[in-house]
Motif scaffolding. Structure first.
Motif, PDB file in Angstrom:
ATOM      1  N   GLU A   1     -10.926   4.192 -17.791  1.00 41.59           N
ATOM      2  CA  GLU A   1     -11.171   4.170 -19.236  1.00 41.59           C
ATOM      3  C   GLU A   1      -9.884   3.888 -20.006  1.00 41.59           C
ATOM      4  N   ALA A   2      -8.725   4.193 -19.398  1.00 41.11           N
ATOM      5  CA  ALA A   2      -7.427   3.979 -20.034  1.00 41.11           C
ATOM      6  C   ALA A   2      -6.379   3.847 -18.937  1.00 41.11           C
ATOM      7  N   SER A   3      -5.201   3.465 -19.327  1.00 40.97           N
ATOM      8  CA  SER A   3      -4.087   3.368 -18.391  1.00 40.97           C
ATOM      9  C   SER A   3      -3.718   4.762 -17.893  1.00 40.97           C
ATOM     10  N   ILE A   4      -3.394   4.869 -16.609  1.00 42.76           N
ATOM     11  CA  ILE A   4      -3.058   6.149 -15.995  1.00 42.76           C
ATOM     12  C   ILE A   4      -1.712   5.990 -15.288  1.00 42.76           C
ATOM     13  N   SER A   5      -0.854   6.994 -15.423  1.00 43.24           N
ATOM     14  CA  SER A   5       0.490   6.933 -14.847  1.00 43.24           C
ATOM     15  C   SER A   5       0.723   8.081 -13.879  1.00 43.24           C
ATOM     16  N   PRO A   6       1.603   7.870 -12.875  1.00 48.06           N
ATOM     17  CA  PRO A   6       1.968   8.962 -11.977  1.00 48.06           C
ATOM     18  C   PRO A   6       2.468  10.172 -12.770  1.00 48.06           C
ATOM     19  N   GLY A   7       2.088  11.352 -12.296  1.00 47.19           N
ATOM     20  CA  GLY A   7       2.472  12.579 -12.967  1.00 47.19           C
ATOM     21  C   GLY A   7       1.365  13.136 -13.854  1.00 47.19           C
ATOM     22  N   GLU A   8       0.446  12.286 -14.279  1.00 49.16           N
ATOM     23  CA  GLU A   8      -0.702  12.750 -15.061  1.00 49.16           C
ATOM     24  C   GLU A   8      -1.724  13.381 -14.122  1.00 49.16           C
ATOM     25  N   THR A   9      -2.699  14.055 -14.686  1.00 48.05           N
ATOM     26  CA  THR A   9      -3.829  14.540 -13.899  1.00 48.05           C
ATOM     27  C   THR A   9      -5.108  13.974 -14.496  1.00 48.05           C
ATOM     28  N   ILE A  10      -6.102  13.779 -13.641  1.00 44.20           N
ATOM     29  CA  ILE A  10      -7.404  13.318 -14.106  1.00 44.20           C
ATOM     30  C   ILE A  10      -8.459  14.338 -13.698  1.00 44.20           C
ATOM     31  N   PRO A  11      -9.469  14.545 -14.529  1.00 43.50           N
ATOM     32  CA  PRO A  11     -10.553  15.448 -14.158  1.00 43.50           C
ATOM     33  C   PRO A  11     -11.513  14.748 -13.205  1.00 43.50           C
ATOM     34  N   LEU A  12     -11.991  15.489 -12.221  1.00 40.94           N
ATOM     35  CA  LEU A  12     -12.923  14.950 -11.236  1.00 40.94           C
ATOM     36  C   LEU A  12     -14.002  15.991 -10.995  1.00 40.94           C
ATOM     37  N   ALA A  13     -15.260  15.573 -10.949  1.00 40.59           N
ATOM     38  CA  ALA A  13     -16.371  16.493 -10.705  1.00 40.59           C
ATOM     39  C   ALA A  13     -17.122  16.070  -9.447  1.00 40.59           C
ATOM     40  N   MET A  14     -17.523  17.074  -8.663  1.00 37.49           N
ATOM     41  CA  MET A  14     -18.328  16.848  -7.468  1.00 37.49           C
ATOM     42  C   MET A  14     -19.575  17.722  -7.609  1.00 37.49           C
ATOM     43  N   THR A  15     -20.754  17.101  -7.489  1.00 43.82           N
ATOM     44  CA  THR A  15     -22.004  17.831  -7.674  1.00 43.82           C
ATOM     45  C   THR A  15     -22.683  18.044  -6.330  1.00 43.82           C
TER      46      THR A  15
ATOM     47  N   PHE B   1     -12.242  19.545 -10.678  1.00 45.92           N
ATOM     48  CA  PHE B   1     -10.869  19.576 -10.195  1.00 45.92           C
ATOM     49  C   PHE B   1      -9.997  18.757 -11.131  1.00 45.92           C
ATOM     50  N   ASP B   2      -8.745  19.151 -11.279  1.00 44.26           N
ATOM     51  CA  ASP B   2      -7.745  18.328 -11.943  1.00 44.26           C
ATOM     52  C   ASP B   2      -6.898  17.732 -10.826  1.00 44.26           C
TER      53      ASP B   2
END
Length: 85
Positions: free
Chosen positions: A55-69, A78-79
């Motif tokens: 959805e946007a640019s992502i850089s090392p060091g950031e975290t992204i939200p992830l969901a598992m159902t 999870f982050d």
């Protein structure tokens, strides 16, 4: 787990790397089973999540939200840290 998602990506799917005739290939996996008391490692070259259409640019060091159902409808979030590979 039967579905995977992240608001940071348009599509998230589970894949595994397999070797066919000496060549590594990725194939989609429908679900991920983790028995009680067991762990499963998601890593390059094995089972891994394919995160597509950011959805946007992502850089090392950031975290992204992830969901598992899970099959029973419970969702685990999870982050996940972004790493340069």
């Amino acid at each position: 787990f039967t579905s995977f998602s992240s608001p940071a990506f348009g599509e998230v799917s589970l894949h595994e790397t397999i070797v066919v005739d000496g060549v590594g290939k990725m194939q989609e996996v429908d679900s991920l089973t983790v028995a009680s008391g067991e762990t499963v490692e998601l890593a390059p070259g094995g089972l891994h999540l394919m995160l597509m259409m950011p959805e946007a640019s992502i850089s090392p060091g950031e975290t992204i939200p992830l969901a598992m159902t899970a099959v029973d409808g419970r969702t685990f979030t999870f982050d996940v840290p972004v790493e340069k590979r």
